[in-house]
Write an enzyme that holds these catalytic residues in place. Structure first.
Site, PDB file in Angstrom:
ATOM      1  N   ASP A  84       6.247 -43.732 -46.534  1.00 51.58           N
ATOM      2  CA  ASP A  84       4.984 -44.463 -46.618  1.00 51.58           C
ATOM      3  C   ASP A  84       5.183 -45.534 -47.668  1.00 51.58           C
ATOM      4  O   ASP A  84       5.562 -45.237 -48.808  1.00 51.58           O
ATOM      5  CB  ASP A  84       3.806 -43.556 -46.987  1.00 51.58           C
ATOM      6  CG  ASP A  84       2.479 -44.254 -46.679  1.00 51.58           C
ATOM      7  OD1 ASP A  84       2.260 -44.590 -45.499  1.00 51.58           O
ATOM      8  OD2 ASP A  84       1.680 -44.473 -47.590  1.00 51.58           O
ATOM      9  N   GLY A 111       6.988 -56.394 -41.680  1.00 56.52           N
ATOM     10  CA  GLY A 111       5.826 -56.284 -42.558  1.00 56.52           C
ATOM     11  C   GLY A 111       5.605 -57.537 -43.388  1.00 56.52           C
ATOM     12  O   GLY A 111       5.615 -58.666 -42.886  1.00 56.52           O
ATOM     13  N   GLU A 167      -3.268 -39.171 -38.556  1.00 55.59           N
ATOM     14  CA  GLU A 167      -4.127 -40.047 -39.340  1.00 55.59           C
ATOM     15  C   GLU A 167      -3.715 -39.963 -40.808  1.00 55.59           C
ATOM     16  O   GLU A 167      -3.525 -38.865 -41.346  1.00 55.59           O
ATOM     17  CB  GLU A 167      -5.594 -39.619 -39.195  1.00 55.59           C
ATOM     18  CG  GLU A 167      -6.567 -40.596 -39.811  1.00 55.59           C
ATOM     19  CD  GLU A 167      -8.013 -40.187 -39.602  1.00 55.59           C
ATOM     20  OE1 GLU A 167      -8.890 -40.859 -40.187  1.00 55.59           O
ATOM     21  OE2 GLU A 167      -8.263 -39.212 -38.875  1.00 55.59           O
TER      22      GLU A 167
END
Length: 209
Positions: free
Chosen positions: A84, A169, A55
């Protein structure tokens, strides 16, 4: 840069061998593998190893990258590299930012996510800025807990409707400064020369190889 603490220390070098890419996103894994080609690394994805996706509870790109890299290194016993990244839109106060993937919902539907960005820009009014940037944070973790991190950025403008079927994306709505094409229209090797991920990778390669 070290993700571990305050005191400056020597950057740890990455030895040839197996490296886990801490991602289940096939497009992202492919991009990263291409950037690491010729470095003596046997790249394997977290998805191929059936590692769970942790998570993402961090409040910054760097924190989330580090969280993912540490988890993959710990579970695999191998060095692990995590990325990220996200789209930050000026008129939306930096959103979707670290929540970029989550704007696509459970299915990570980026067609939906792109429509949502455009909808919110419309709600911001006709004079809302369409300036945006992508951020990419890379974290490289070893099983002993050591982490190095790097951050890249590329600035651009959002277009509508989406253009191009390359990349992944939000690429089809992002036109980098100095180019007429969106990231969705630019060939991968060309994109890597100017992208946020390419920027972060150049920093990493200069430091750890």
């Amino acid at each position: 840069m070290s993700g571990e603490g305050a005191e400056p220390q020597a950057i740890r070098k990455l030895a040839p061998g197996k490296l886990v890419i801490a991602s289940h996103n096939a497009g992202k894994v492919r991009e990263i593998a291409a950037m690491l080609e010729g470095r003596g690394l046997e790249v394997i994805s977290a998805g191929a190893l059936d590692l769970p996706e942790p998570e993402e509870t961090g409040t910054t790109f760097v924190m989330n990258a580090e969280l993912k890299a540490r988890a993959a290194a710990d579970l695999s016993g191998l060095p692990a590299l995590a990325d990220d990244s996200g789209l930050c839109v000026e008129a939306l106060n930096g959103d979707p930012g670290i929540f970029s993937a989550r704007w696509g919902g459970e299915a990570k539907d980026f067609d939906h996510a792109m429509r949502l960005v455009e909808q919110k820009l419309g709600e911001a009014g006709p004079d809302a800025s369409r300036d945006a940037h992508f951020i990419c944070a890379l974290a490289l973790a070893w099983p002993d807990g050591h982490v190095e991190w790097f951050e890249g950025r590329v600035d651009g403008t959002l277009v509508w409707p989406p253009r191009g079927d390359k990349g992944h994306g939000y690429d089809p709505i992002f036109r980098p400064d100095g180019r007429d094409e969106t990231f969705g229209e630019i060939e991968e090797a060309d994109k890597n020369e100017i992208s946020h991920r390419g920027d972060a990778f150049r920093q990493m390669v200069a430091a750890v190889f």
